[in-house]
Design an enzyme around this catalytic site. Structure first.
Site, mmCIF file in Angstrom:
data_model
loop_
_atom_site.group_PDB
_atom_site.id
_atom_site.type_symbol
_atom_site.label_atom_id
_atom_site.label_comp_id
_atom_site.label_asym_id
_atom_site.label_seq_id
_atom_site.Cartn_x
_atom_site.Cartn_y
_atom_site.Cartn_z
ATOM 1 N N ASP A 67 40.260 41.718 32.692
ATOM 2 C CA ASP A 67 41.192 42.390 33.607
ATOM 3 C C ASP A 67 42.216 41.390 34.150
ATOM 4 O O ASP A 67 41.990 40.175 34.141
ATOM 5 C CB ASP A 67 40.444 43.108 34.751
ATOM 6 C CG ASP A 67 39.620 42.171 35.621
ATOM 7 O OD1 ASP A 67 39.041 41.200 35.091
ATOM 8 O OD2 ASP A 67 39.547 42.399 36.840
ATOM 9 N N GLU A 123 36.915 41.308 37.557
ATOM 10 C CA GLU A 123 36.885 40.023 38.255
ATOM 11 C C GLU A 123 37.983 39.971 39.301
ATOM 12 O O GLU A 123 37.785 39.453 40.395
ATOM 13 C CB GLU A 123 37.053 38.871 37.265
ATOM 14 C CG GLU A 123 36.583 37.509 37.803
ATOM 15 C CD GLU A 123 37.634 36.753 38.599
ATOM 16 O OE1 GLU A 123 37.264 35.828 39.321
ATOM 17 O OE2 GLU A 123 38.832 37.078 38.494
HETATM 18 ZN ZN LIG Z 1 40.474 34.712 36.452
#
Ligand SMILES: [Zn+2]
Length: 364
Positions: A67, A123
């Site tokens: 992501d 994340e």
């Molecule tokens: Zn990162």
């Protein structure tokens, strides 16, 4: 070139958290073609992936995320175009960290190590349905590795200059002190909350939290806001609030600091409300055989001796550290989360060479 085309294919997915837009499919297919067993793990709305391939030597896991943060505006190229111009690869996630994922997969293609990959799509978001959940699954299925390498961008100026072997913890607190509103000329009829909040804050910043350790800077408490919002000059307000952030080393825990904040507050403002959110505990992987192997691989390929430090913000390594030793090494971070995020193709190749050298070290 396999490395570059995989990096470009990943960059062409608009995987702004929590979207995946095909990124895990691209990665999974390339890993299956290399003989990896790929398990897709969807938690909530998040796509995650675990892949493994048996081989000689200790179990090495590479951890990362597909992501990216929203690209913002003003890019010279399409942030999801995977454009190469003048031997530089542009794209949202080129550095943080689709480039590093491609570098590791290319290294895996050239070696026979006992490897796994833990890749999350959560994340940059709140990280609830990502690495934490995959680690629980790995634990239940006996897949915790001997050592985990996180491919976050760690380098400062040149590839090889920084390895992260720990991270500070982070705590946010919100303090609300209520008093009794009244006329400024008649303070004995009121209870001024500002006069309670200010000495409480002063006590919190009066002493350093610690002096630092061999591997950590001193912990730091920063008051980030003090708010009263009182437009009048002749009114004692009913309420005052403040916010603060503590970046703490491994001489503290989130719970210990929360107790200390509550005690400091109670001395001056016994009625105050304290809300605390600990977004990560501090952790340290003591330098040893695995971190030395990483440093050796870096120096062999780049000629640079890495500094081992614990600076910067939090990363998913904070979750991994509960299960196994973990260190972080990736690209130069200067352009991450910025317009025109980019990486020289040569640097990407060098990173892949470092990962390959590390895998070879683990294979024996
Ligand atoms: Zn990162």
């Amino acid at each position: 070139m396999f490395l570059l085309s995989l990096a470009q294919a990943l960059l062409r997915c608009r995987s702004v958290t929590p979207a995946d837009d095909g990124a895990m499919g691209v990665l999974g297919a390339s890993l299956e073609a290399l003989g990896f067993t790929v398990t897709r793990l969807r938690f909530g709305e998040i796509e995650n992936l675990f892949a493994e391939r048996a081989g000689p030597g200790a179990k090495l896991c590479f951890a990362g995320h597909t992501d990216v943060v929203p690209p913002g505006t003003g890019w010279r190229h399409d942030p999801f175009g995977g454009v190469v111009e003048g031997d530089v690869l542009y794209g949202c996630g080129a550095v943080d960290m689709k480039g590093a994922i491609a570098a590791f997969v290319a290294a895996a293609a050239a070696t026979t190590g006992n490897l796994s990959l833990l890749i999350t799509g959560d994340e940059e978001g709140d990280a609830q349905d990502g690495t934490v959940r995959v680690l629980e699954w790995m634990q239940q299925n006996g897949k915790i590795p001997d050592f985990c390498l996180v491919g976050e961008p760690t380098c400062r100026a040149v590839l090889g200059d920084v390895v992260k072997i720990g991270r500070r913890g982070s705590l946010n607190a919100h303090i609300t002190v209520t008093g009794r509103q009244g006329h400024a000329a008649y303070p004995h009829l009121a209870d001024n909350p500002i006069h309670r909040l200010v000495p409480a804050l002063a006590a919190m910043i009066a002493q350093p939290l610690d002096a630092g350790t061999a591997w950590f800077e001193p912990s730091s408490l920063q008051i980030t806001s003090v708010d009263v919002g009182n437009p009048a000059t002749n009114v004692i307000p009913a309420m005052a609030t403040a916010r603060l952030n503590i970046r703490f080393n491994d001489t503290h825990t989130g719970a210990g600091l929360t107790d200390w904040l509550a005690e400091s507050l109670a001395r001056f403002a016994p009625q105050a409300a304290l809300d605390v959110y600990v977004s990560g505990e501090a952790f340290l992987t003591e330098p040893g055989a695995h971190t030395e192997a990483l440093a050796r691989a870096i120096t062999r390929i780049t000629g640079v001796t890495p500094e081992q430090n614990t600076g910067g913000g939090t990363s998913d390594a904070r979750f991994i550290s509960r299960y196994c030793p973990v260190a972080e090494f990736g690209l130069v971070g200067a352009s991450m989360h910025r317009t025109d995020e980019c990486v020289p193709v040569r640097e990407l190749q060098q990173l892949s060479e470092v990962y390959k050298a590390l895998i070879e070290d683990f294979c024996v």
